[in-house]
Design a protein around this motif. Structure first.
Motif, PDB file in Angstrom:
ATOM      1  N   TYR A 193       0.947  -1.212  -0.155  1.00 57.82           N
ATOM      2  CA  TYR A 193      -0.073   0.063  -0.056  1.00 57.82           C
ATOM      3  C   TYR A 193       0.984   1.306   0.048  1.00 57.82           C
ATOM      4  O   TYR A 193       2.057   1.272   0.261  1.00 57.82           O
ATOM      5  CB  TYR A 193      -0.726  -0.146   1.315  1.00 57.82           C
ATOM      6  N   GLY A 194       0.079   2.397  -0.279  1.00 61.14           N
ATOM      7  CA  GLY A 194       0.952   3.475  -0.004  1.00 61.14           C
ATOM      8  C   GLY A 194       1.970   3.833  -1.444  1.00 61.14           C
ATOM      9  O   GLY A 194       1.666   3.467  -2.643  1.00 61.14           O
ATOM     10  N   LYS A 195       3.211   4.300  -0.878  1.00 54.66           N
ATOM     11  CA  LYS A 195       4.100   4.586  -1.871  1.00 54.66           C
ATOM     12  C   LYS A 195       4.547   3.412  -2.600  1.00 54.66           C
ATOM     13  O   LYS A 195       5.143   3.420  -3.762  1.00 54.66           O
ATOM     14  CB  LYS A 195       5.340   5.551  -1.452  1.00 54.66           C
ATOM     15  N   PHE A 196       4.870   2.061  -1.889  1.00 52.22           N
ATOM     16  CA  PHE A 196       5.483   1.063  -2.327  1.00 52.22           C
ATOM     17  C   PHE A 196       4.297  -0.081  -2.997  1.00 52.22           C
ATOM     18  O   PHE A 196       4.256  -1.165  -2.640  1.00 52.22           O
ATOM     19  CB  PHE A 196       6.274   0.325  -1.478  1.00 52.22           C
ATOM     20  N   LYS A 215      -5.616   6.222   1.170  1.00 52.59           N
ATOM     21  CA  LYS A 215      -4.809   5.978   2.500  1.00 52.59           C
ATOM     22  C   LYS A 215      -5.104   6.943   3.515  1.00 52.59           C
ATOM     23  O   LYS A 215      -4.772   6.764   4.766  1.00 52.59           O
ATOM     24  CB  LYS A 215      -3.277   6.145   1.993  1.00 52.59           C
ATOM     25  N   ARG A 216      -5.579   8.108   3.272  1.00 51.75           N
ATOM     26  CA  ARG A 216      -5.940   9.271   4.064  1.00 51.75           C
ATOM     27  C   ARG A 216      -6.950   8.668   5.128  1.00 51.75           C
ATOM     28  O   ARG A 216      -7.092   9.246   6.378  1.00 51.75           O
ATOM     29  CB  ARG A 216      -6.306  10.374   3.530  1.00 51.75           C
ATOM     30  N   HIS A 223      -3.974  14.446  11.484  1.00 49.66           N
ATOM     31  CA  HIS A 223      -5.062  15.614  10.948  1.00 49.66           C
ATOM     32  C   HIS A 223      -4.116  16.903  10.655  1.00 49.66           C
ATOM     33  O   HIS A 223      -4.785  17.640  10.002  1.00 49.66           O
ATOM     34  CB  HIS A 223      -6.040  15.829  12.081  1.00 49.66           C
ATOM     35  N   CYS A 224      -2.956  16.967  11.431  1.00 47.89           N
ATOM     36  CA  CYS A 224      -2.514  18.336  11.440  1.00 47.89           C
ATOM     37  C   CYS A 224      -0.955  18.244  11.045  1.00 47.89           C
ATOM     38  O   CYS A 224      -0.333  19.145  10.719  1.00 47.89           O
ATOM     39  CB  CYS A 224      -2.432  19.108  12.703  1.00 47.89           C
ATOM     40  N   VAL A 225      -0.295  17.145  11.043  1.00 47.75           N
ATOM     41  CA  VAL A 225       1.048  17.124  10.407  1.00 47.75           C
ATOM     42  C   VAL A 225       1.176  16.020   9.142  1.00 47.75           C
ATOM     43  O   VAL A 225       1.823  16.679   8.209  1.00 47.75           O
ATOM     44  CB  VAL A 225       1.739  16.392  11.627  1.00 47.75           C
ATOM     45  N   ASN A 226       0.704  14.861   9.177  1.00 46.57           N
ATOM     46  CA  ASN A 226       0.716  14.303   7.836  1.00 46.57           C
ATOM     47  C   ASN A 226       0.092  14.881   6.792  1.00 46.57           C
ATOM     48  O   ASN A 226      -0.906  15.316   6.760  1.00 46.57           O
ATOM     49  CB  ASN A 226       0.223  12.703   8.084  1.00 46.57           C
ATOM     50  N   ILE A 227       1.057  14.802   5.585  1.00 49.77           N
ATOM     51  CA  ILE A 227       0.275  15.174   4.360  1.00 49.77           C
ATOM     52  C   ILE A 227       0.059  13.807   3.470  1.00 49.77           C
ATOM     53  O   ILE A 227       1.237  13.159   2.995  1.00 49.77           O
ATOM     54  CB  ILE A 227       1.031  15.956   3.760  1.00 49.77           C
ATOM     55  N   PHE A 228      -1.100  13.305   3.376  1.00 46.12           N
ATOM     56  CA  PHE A 228      -1.292  12.318   2.755  1.00 46.12           C
ATOM     57  C   PHE A 228      -1.475  12.190   0.958  1.00 46.12           C
ATOM     58  O   PHE A 228      -1.875  13.270   0.535  1.00 46.12           O
ATOM     59  CB  PHE A 228      -2.564  11.493   2.952  1.00 46.12           C
ATOM     60  N   LYS A 236       9.447  26.122  -0.794  1.00 42.01           N
ATOM     61  CA  LYS A 236      10.013  27.479   0.118  1.00 42.01           C
ATOM     62  C   LYS A 236       8.890  28.422   0.613  1.00 42.01           C
ATOM     63  O   LYS A 236       8.943  28.897   1.502  1.00 42.01           O
ATOM     64  CB  LYS A 236      11.041  28.003  -0.824  1.00 42.01           C
ATOM     65  N   ASP A 237       7.807  28.318  -0.340  1.00 43.85           N
ATOM     66  CA  ASP A 237       6.626  29.168  -0.080  1.00 43.85           C
ATOM     67  C   ASP A 237       5.504  28.489   0.903  1.00 43.85           C
ATOM     68  O   ASP A 237       4.623  29.170   1.069  1.00 43.85           O
ATOM     69  CB  ASP A 237       5.950  29.611  -1.557  1.00 43.85           C
ATOM     70  N   GLY A 238       5.848  27.334   1.160  1.00 48.77           N
ATOM     71  CA  GLY A 238       4.939  26.568   1.990  1.00 48.77           C
ATOM     72  C   GLY A 238       3.792  25.808   1.167  1.00 48.77           C
ATOM     73  O   GLY A 238       2.665  25.239   1.873  1.00 48.77           O
ATOM     74  N   LYS A 239       3.783  25.986  -0.203  1.00 47.81           N
ATOM     75  CA  LYS A 239       2.779  25.484  -0.981  1.00 47.81           C
ATOM     76  C   LYS A 239       3.119  23.604  -0.968  1.00 47.81           C
ATOM     77  O   LYS A 239       4.341  23.195  -0.917  1.00 47.81           O
ATOM     78  CB  LYS A 239       2.924  25.939  -2.583  1.00 47.81           C
ATOM     79  N   ILE A 240       1.979  22.974  -0.894  1.00 44.43           N
ATOM     80  CA  ILE A 240       2.017  21.695  -0.532  1.00 44.43           C
ATOM     81  C   ILE A 240       1.940  20.710  -1.899  1.00 44.43           C
ATOM     82  O   ILE A 240       1.075  21.040  -2.671  1.00 44.43           O
ATOM     83  CB  ILE A 240       1.016  20.987   0.421  1.00 44.43           C
ATOM     84  N   ASN A 241       3.022  19.999  -2.199  1.00 50.61           N
ATOM     85  CA  ASN A 241       2.691  19.079  -3.389  1.00 50.61           C
ATOM     86  C   ASN A 241       2.499  17.724  -2.712  1.00 50.61           C
ATOM     87  O   ASN A 241       3.101  16.825  -2.463  1.00 50.61           O
ATOM     88  CB  ASN A 241       4.008  18.803  -4.330  1.00 50.61           C
ATOM     89  N   TYR A 242       1.222  17.002  -3.056  1.00 51.39           N
ATOM     90  CA  TYR A 242       0.789  15.910  -2.485  1.00 51.39           C
ATOM     91  C   TYR A 242       1.358  14.740  -3.039  1.00 51.39           C
ATOM     92  O   TYR A 242       1.277  13.480  -2.381  1.00 51.39           O
ATOM     93  CB  TYR A 242      -0.680  15.801  -2.440  1.00 51.39           C
ATOM     94  N   ALA A 243       2.053  14.964  -4.183  1.00 49.96           N
ATOM     95  CA  ALA A 243       2.358  13.498  -4.931  1.00 49.96           C
ATOM     96  C   ALA A 243       3.978  13.278  -4.927  1.00 49.96           C
ATOM     97  O   ALA A 243       4.505  12.336  -5.415  1.00 49.96           O
ATOM     98  CB  ALA A 243       2.073  13.614  -6.470  1.00 49.96           C
ATOM     99  N   VAL A 244       4.641  14.560  -4.375  1.00 46.91           N
ATOM    100  CA  VAL A 244       6.109  14.370  -4.298  1.00 46.91           C
ATOM    101  C   VAL A 244       6.600  13.496  -3.398  1.00 46.91           C
ATOM    102  O   VAL A 244       6.079  13.367  -2.331  1.00 46.91           O
ATOM    103  CB  VAL A 244       6.690  16.052  -4.157  1.00 46.91           C
ATOM    104  N   TYR A 245       7.674  12.793  -3.821  1.00 44.28           N
ATOM    105  CA  TYR A 245       8.443  11.907  -2.779  1.00 44.28           C
ATOM    106  C   TYR A 245      10.060  12.434  -2.794  1.00 44.28           C
ATOM    107  O   TYR A 245      10.515  12.591  -3.926  1.00 44.28           O
ATOM    108  CB  TYR A 245       8.453  10.538  -3.064  1.00 44.28           C
ATOM    109  N   LYS A 246      10.493  12.514  -1.490  1.00 40.54           N
ATOM    110  CA  LYS A 246      11.829  12.943  -1.631  1.00 40.54           C
ATOM    111  C   LYS A 246      12.696  12.247  -0.396  1.00 40.54           C
ATOM    112  O   LYS A 246      11.894  11.554   0.333  1.00 40.54           O
ATOM    113  CB  LYS A 246      12.055  14.469  -1.097  1.00 40.54           C
TER     114      LYS A 246
END
Length: 302
Positions: free
Chosen positions: A41-44, A60-61, A135-140, A216-226
């Motif tokens: 599940y998830g990224k793998f 997954k959320r 609810h406040c930290v994880n970005i699914f 850097k601007d705080g914008k969220i990319n839900y699909a990115v993996y680093k």
């Protein structure tokens, strides 16, 4: 009812997860998509399309639901513990009936009031922290999980809470539980300290993963993996997994008299080990520059 259903359930989960994990690690190319896509599940996750399984998958959320349920439920269990040990009130009959059904009508009162109180308090705090994280930290991402993961997750917390109080003094009809702060041991205090530290490190690890999906601007990319580089991630890929294992090991230490809760810990360790290995494999296969010295679960060892 003589059967300890909770013990059987966690033994089954441990064996099933261990066998499936072994087969995936060494024989996945020979396995049907039904098994690999259900387990991963998830990224793998397995991206091979299977029409039947797609219908059984949810976002997954929905992991958030585990803690929407478990945090209030654990608070009620903590209330029952306080109500019994500090206020000396009787346990509701329906609770006694449920414990008899799940653990067997001849369940023994093995765990001291002090151990039960500490475990219930720590577990409740941990679950409210996990509710905050989800609810406040994880970005699914938009990845999916099989409905089986969802059902097992809910069952896990139900079984864990029952295991915490089901074999405790005072939680059977006619039994008493005499609570005293003086009976709390240094070993229990040490386990408490390790538990709190691990839970805090887990929170920091989730914050690290959260920051990876913000620019850097705080914008969220839900699909990115680093690649994570901070905190415990400097040493292991499974930072979240090792902290979760330690959390349950310390609970087992506090509840060492129990004959059931240790099976919860074995299941968690088996599940988290499998997840950590899959996570590490995914990082290595996805990023050519993934640190060669980073281990799976134990810094410098494994």
């Amino acid at each position: 009812m003589l059967t300890n259903i909770i013990r059987i359930w966690f033994i089954f989960c441990s064996i099933f997860t261990g066998i499936c994990g072994f087969l995936l690690f060494y024989m996945e190319s020979y396995l049907p998509v039904l098994i690999s896509r259900t387990y991963r599940y998830g990224k793998f996750s397995n991206n091979v399309h299977q029409s039947l399984l797609v219908e059984l998958e949810i976002p997954k959320r929905r992991f958030k639901d585990f803690y929407r349920f478990a945090a209030p439920a654990s608070s009620y269990v903590l209330y029952l513990v306080v109500n019994k040990y500090l206020w000396n009130n009787n346990i509701p009959q329906y609770i006694t009936w449920m414990l008899n059904v799940c653990l067997g009508s001849f369940r023994q009162q093995l765990v001291s009031p002090e151990s039960t109180f500490i475990a219930a308090l720590l577990f409740t705090l941990h679950l409210w922290k996990r509710l905050y994280e989800t609810h406040c930290v994880n970005i699914f991402s938009d990845k999916k999980i099989n409905i089986c993961h969802y059902i097992v997750g809910i069952a896990h917390y139900i079984g864990s809470l029952i295991a915490i109080i089901g074999e405790s003094e005072g939680f059977a009809k006619g039994s008493k539980g005499n609570f005293s702060l003086r009976k709390i041991t240094y070993f229990q205090l040490l386990c408490t300290l390790i538990f709190i530290s691990s839970s805090y490190i887990q929170l920091k690890a989730n914050i690290v993963l959260n920051n990876l999906r913000k620019d850097k601007d705080g914008k969220i990319n839900y699909a990115v993996y680093k690649i994570p580089h901070d905190g415990l991630f400097k040493y292991v890929s499974g930072a979240l997994n090792i902290t979760e294992i330690i959390i349950y090991i310390t609970l087992s230490g506090i509840l060492w008299q129990s004959s059931t809760f240790h099976y919860v810990t074995i299941w968690v360790a088996t599940n988290q080990l499998s997840t950590a290995i899959l996570t590490h494999q995914w990082y290595v296969q996805t990023f050519e520059n993934y640190p060669k010295t980073r281990k799976i679960l134990l810094p410098y060892i494994f």
